[in-house]
Structures are given as structure tokens and as C-alpha cells.
Write a protein that holds these residues in place. Structure first.
Motif, short mmCIF file in Angstrom:
data_model
loop_
_atom_site.label_atom_id
_atom_site.label_comp_id
_atom_site.label_asym_id
_atom_site.label_seq_id
_atom_site.Cartn_x
_atom_site.Cartn_y
_atom_site.Cartn_z
N ASP A 123 87.79 74.11 12.56
CA ASP A 123 88.02 73.33 11.36
C ASP A 123 89.12 72.33 11.68
OD1 ASP A 123 86.17 74.36 9.48
OD2 ASP A 123 87.40 76.14 9.21
N LEU A 124 89.09 71.18 11.00
CA LEU A 124 89.99 70.07 11.31
C LEU A 124 90.73 69.63 10.05
CD1 LEU A 124 87.45 67.96 13.44
CD2 LEU A 124 89.12 69.63 14.29
N ILE A 125 92.05 69.69 10.10
CA ILE A 125 92.89 69.35 8.94
C ILE A 125 93.88 68.25 9.35
CG2 ILE A 125 94.55 70.18 7.24
CD1 ILE A 125 91.84 71.51 6.93
N LEU A 126 93.94 67.17 8.57
CA LEU A 126 94.90 66.10 8.82
C LEU A 126 96.10 66.25 7.89
CD1 LEU A 126 92.99 62.70 9.29
CD2 LEU A 126 94.51 63.82 10.92
N MET A 127 97.27 66.31 8.48
CA MET A 127 98.52 66.38 7.73
C MET A 127 99.24 65.05 7.87
SD MET A 127 98.32 69.48 6.59
CE MET A 127 99.95 69.69 5.87
N ARG A 128 99.75 64.51 6.75
CA ARG A 128 100.40 63.20 6.73
C ARG A 128 101.79 63.31 6.11
NH1 ARG A 128 97.09 57.82 5.46
NH2 ARG A 128 96.55 58.33 7.62
N LEU A 136 98.56 67.82 3.03
CA LEU A 136 97.18 67.89 3.48
C LEU A 136 96.44 66.65 2.95
CD1 LEU A 136 94.93 71.09 3.32
CD2 LEU A 136 94.04 68.76 3.39
N ALA A 137 96.16 65.70 3.85
CA ALA A 137 95.62 64.40 3.43
C ALA A 137 94.11 64.29 3.63
CB ALA A 137 96.31 63.28 4.20
N ALA A 138 93.55 65.10 4.50
CA ALA A 138 92.10 65.10 4.73
C ALA A 138 91.76 66.38 5.47
CB ALA A 138 91.65 63.88 5.53
N GLY A 139 90.53 66.83 5.32
CA GLY A 139 90.19 68.04 6.04
C GLY A 139 88.73 68.43 5.95
N SER A 140 88.26 69.04 7.02
CA SER A 140 86.98 69.73 7.04
C SER A 140 87.30 71.21 7.25
CB SER A 140 86.10 69.22 8.18
OG SER A 140 85.01 70.09 8.40
N LEU A 141 87.06 72.01 6.23
CA LEU A 141 87.36 73.44 6.29
C LEU A 141 86.13 74.22 5.88
CD1 LEU A 141 89.76 75.52 6.73
CD2 LEU A 141 89.87 75.59 4.24
N LEU A 150 90.26 72.81 -1.69
CA LEU A 150 90.50 72.02 -2.89
C LEU A 150 91.85 72.35 -3.52
CD1 LEU A 150 87.00 72.00 -4.63
CD2 LEU A 150 88.18 70.06 -3.60
N GLU A 151 92.25 73.61 -3.50
CA GLU A 151 93.53 74.00 -4.09
C GLU A 151 94.71 73.44 -3.29
OE1 GLU A 151 93.75 78.20 -4.49
OE2 GLU A 151 92.18 78.32 -6.02
N LYS A 152 94.54 73.27 -1.99
CA LYS A 152 95.65 72.83 -1.13
C LYS A 152 95.66 71.31 -0.91
CE LYS A 152 96.65 77.19 -0.40
NZ LYS A 152 97.80 77.83 -1.05
N PHE A 153 94.57 70.64 -1.23
CA PHE A 153 94.44 69.20 -0.96
C PHE A 153 95.56 68.43 -1.65
CE2 PHE A 153 91.87 65.16 -2.00
CZ PHE A 153 92.26 64.56 -0.82
N GLY A 154 96.24 67.59 -0.86
CA GLY A 154 97.31 66.74 -1.38
C GLY A 154 98.66 67.43 -1.52
#
Length: 311
Positions: A123-128, A136-141, A150-154
Motif C-alpha cells: 500500500d502507498l501513502i503520501l504524507m505532506r 495524510l495527503a493521498a493514499g492507496s490503502l 477515510l478516517e485518517k485522510f487529511g
């Protein structure tokens, strides 16, 4: 599921639960590919088709960083794994999936992180970095370990880790993690996490529902107390790498699932079982609750103790 020796055994004492445990990672070992590549990618494709909104998120303005991830993987994978990946123009394709048609919802196909996610088992998660720290700015989980994208997004790291005992806002570990993210440069790091689950599902957004064991009349994940048949070790291999252009951080999570019973056939089974049992025994109530092991810890420890005796 094919029975084999575990790829990683962090429960041997090398990666303690509820510690940061980051270690340097040579970029040559960044991504892992094994014989489960095609079935894992097939499961990702199924999840994208059925629940895309739960397994992919992106902020506006992250597409360049997503493309950076895709470019890094397109260069890395054919060189490291020519038996499973090959260059295809400006990108890369998975051998065995040539011509496969993906029909994600409108807009998802254009997301570079979506395309990158269908090249690897991770899985790939982008942190900004922002005013509140790393978010958490973008992710494929597709293969969560009891958490919701969805709960952790942003959310920033300190809020993401709020449910983890000892890692919430204002704690020393939370501050250390933010400083480590800030200090990460060209090097990569890795860490391991692990838990026990009652099935072999890769997509595990919530803890397994507990049932009532008929022998003890107590709640359990393991029907009729048959740990040997139902318990799986879930190992998460996590890596962090700061992207050279965007300076975002790519967080990868690779899931390895092994039946707990496979330890009985391991050359170091006595030491592994003893260490595993010792670490489970060391968990406090909050940690047991977080891991979903409150009802079953003693039973698991007993099973492992018998294995440690050579039984």
C-alpha cells in the motif's frame, strides 16, 4: 494459502510492539515482490472495483508527487525484479497482467498513485508537511490493518496515531516521529509491526468479530478454541522515503500473512515461540485492547508456550 516459512519474524524480539523502531534501509531492498504478486494485485483490482472510495484518497495538488512515486517505481521494478516487471514505454508493466483492463471510477485511472499501486503489493501513502505537521495527503490503502483510510485522510500524524497507546498528541513518541519525518533526507528507513488475526484476509479494516467459545463460554476470535486452524500472524513491513522533488514522504506498507501453525515447522521454533509468548504477556490492558487481543491473549500464550517446549 501456500504454506511456507515466514519472510519476516519481527516477533523474535527484533521489533518490539508499541515502539518506533525505525532502522536504516538500503534502497536496493525498498520494495518486496514474491510469489503472491499476481493474487495480491487481483485483490487490489477487486477492491478498486467494489469500494474505490474506501481504498483511494487524494488531495488536490498531489498529482505531481504521485507521478514522482510512479516514476521511481517504473525505474526500480524492472531493474530489481526483471522476472516480474518489465519496461513498457515510459512506465512499467507486470508480467502476467499484460493487457489486463482496469475500469476504476471516473478520474481514478488518471491518478498516478492508482497506477503505481497496481505494480506492487505494498500500500502507498503520501504524507505532506503543513502547518500542523505531516498529514495524510493521498493514499492507496487496499490492505489496512484495522484502520480506515477515510478516517485518517487529511489528518496530521499526531491525530492519526491518537488511538495508539502512548503515541497520541503531546506524547514523546509523537514528537519524535514528527522530528524523524522532518529529518528524513535521501535515506530510507523501515520498521515492522505485527499482530494476530483470525483469518487470512488482506483487507482488514476492522478487528475480527468475536464469537462465544462453546467450551469456555467466553468471547474469542477463534471458534471452538482452535487456534491452530484459525490464527494468522499479520506482519507489516513499513518503509519511509522522502521524495527528492516534492519533498513529500512516501510511506509503504507490505502485508505478510502466515498461519501461526507454521512456526511449529520453523528451525528456530522454540526461540520464536518463546519470544512471541513473552511479548504478548508484556502487553498492558490498553495495548491488548488496541490489538484486539484482550480475550485471546492467554490462549495464544498457552499455545506458544507448548510450542516453545517442543510439544
Amino acid at each position: 494459502m501456500t504454506i511456507r516459512q515466514p519472510t519476516h519474524t519481527p516477533y523474535d524480539g527484533s521489533s518490539k510492539l508499541f515502539t518506533i523502531g525505525l532502522k536504516p534501509l538500503e534502497l536496493e531492498r525498498w520494495i518486496e515482490v514474491d510469489e503472491f504478486l499476481l493474487p495480491h494485485l487481483a485483490e487490489k483490482r477487486r477492491l478498486y472495483a467494489e469500494i474505490p472510495e474506501k481504498v483511494f484518497v487524494e488531495e488536490h495538488g498531489t498529482r505531481d508527487a504521485q507521478q514522482e512515486v510512479l516514476d521511481l517505481l517504473s525505474a526500480y521494478l524492472p531493474a530489481k525484479y526483471p522476472e516480474s516487471h518489465r519496461a513498457a514505454g515510459s512506465t512499467v508493466e507486470v508480467i502476467g497482467l499484460e493487457g489486463a483492463v482496469d475500469e476504476p471510477p471516473s478520474g481514478l485511472r488518471e491518478a498516478p498513485l492508482f497506477r503505481a499501486s497496481l505494480l506492487v503489493q505494498e500500500d502507498l501513502i503520501l504524507m505532506r508537511r503543513g502547518g500542523n505537521g505531516w498529514r495524510l495527503a493521498a493514499g492507496s490503502l487496499c490492505f489496512p490493518s484495522s484502520w480506515s483510510l477515510l478516517e485518517k485522510f487529511g489528518k496530521p500524524l499526531q491525530e492519526i496515531h491518537a488511538p495508539v497507546p502512548g503515541f497520541g498528541p503531546g506524547t514523546r513518541p509523537a514528537d519524535l516521529i514528527n522530528r524523524m519525518f522532518d529529518g528524513l533526507q535521501g535515506q530510507a528507513v523501515e520498521r515492522f509491526n505485527w499482530s494476530i488475526q483470525a483469518d487470512d484476509a488482506l483487507n482488514h479494516p476492522l478487528y475480527s468479530a468475536q464469537r462465544i467459545d462453546r467450551a469456555t463460554n467466553r468471547p474469542t476470535r477463534f471458534a471452538d478454541g482452535d487456534i491452530n486452524a484459525h490464527a494468522f500472524i499479520r506482519v507489516e513491513r513499513q518503509t519511509l522515503r522522502k521524495l527528492p522533488v516534492s519533498r513529500d514522504i512516501l510511506f509503504t506498507i507490505r502485508i505478510h500473512l502466515d498461519p501461526l501453525s507454521v512456526l511449529a515447522r520453523h528451525a528456530d521454533r522454540i526461540a520464536l515461540a518463546a519470544s512471541f509468548a513473552e511479548q504478548l504477556n508484556a502487553l498492558d490492558q490498553a495495548q491488548l485492547d488496541y490489538k484486539g487481543l484482550t480475550a485471546d491473549r492467554d490462549r495464544l500464550v498457552g499455545y506458544l508456550a507448548q510450542m516453545a517446549k517442543g510439544a
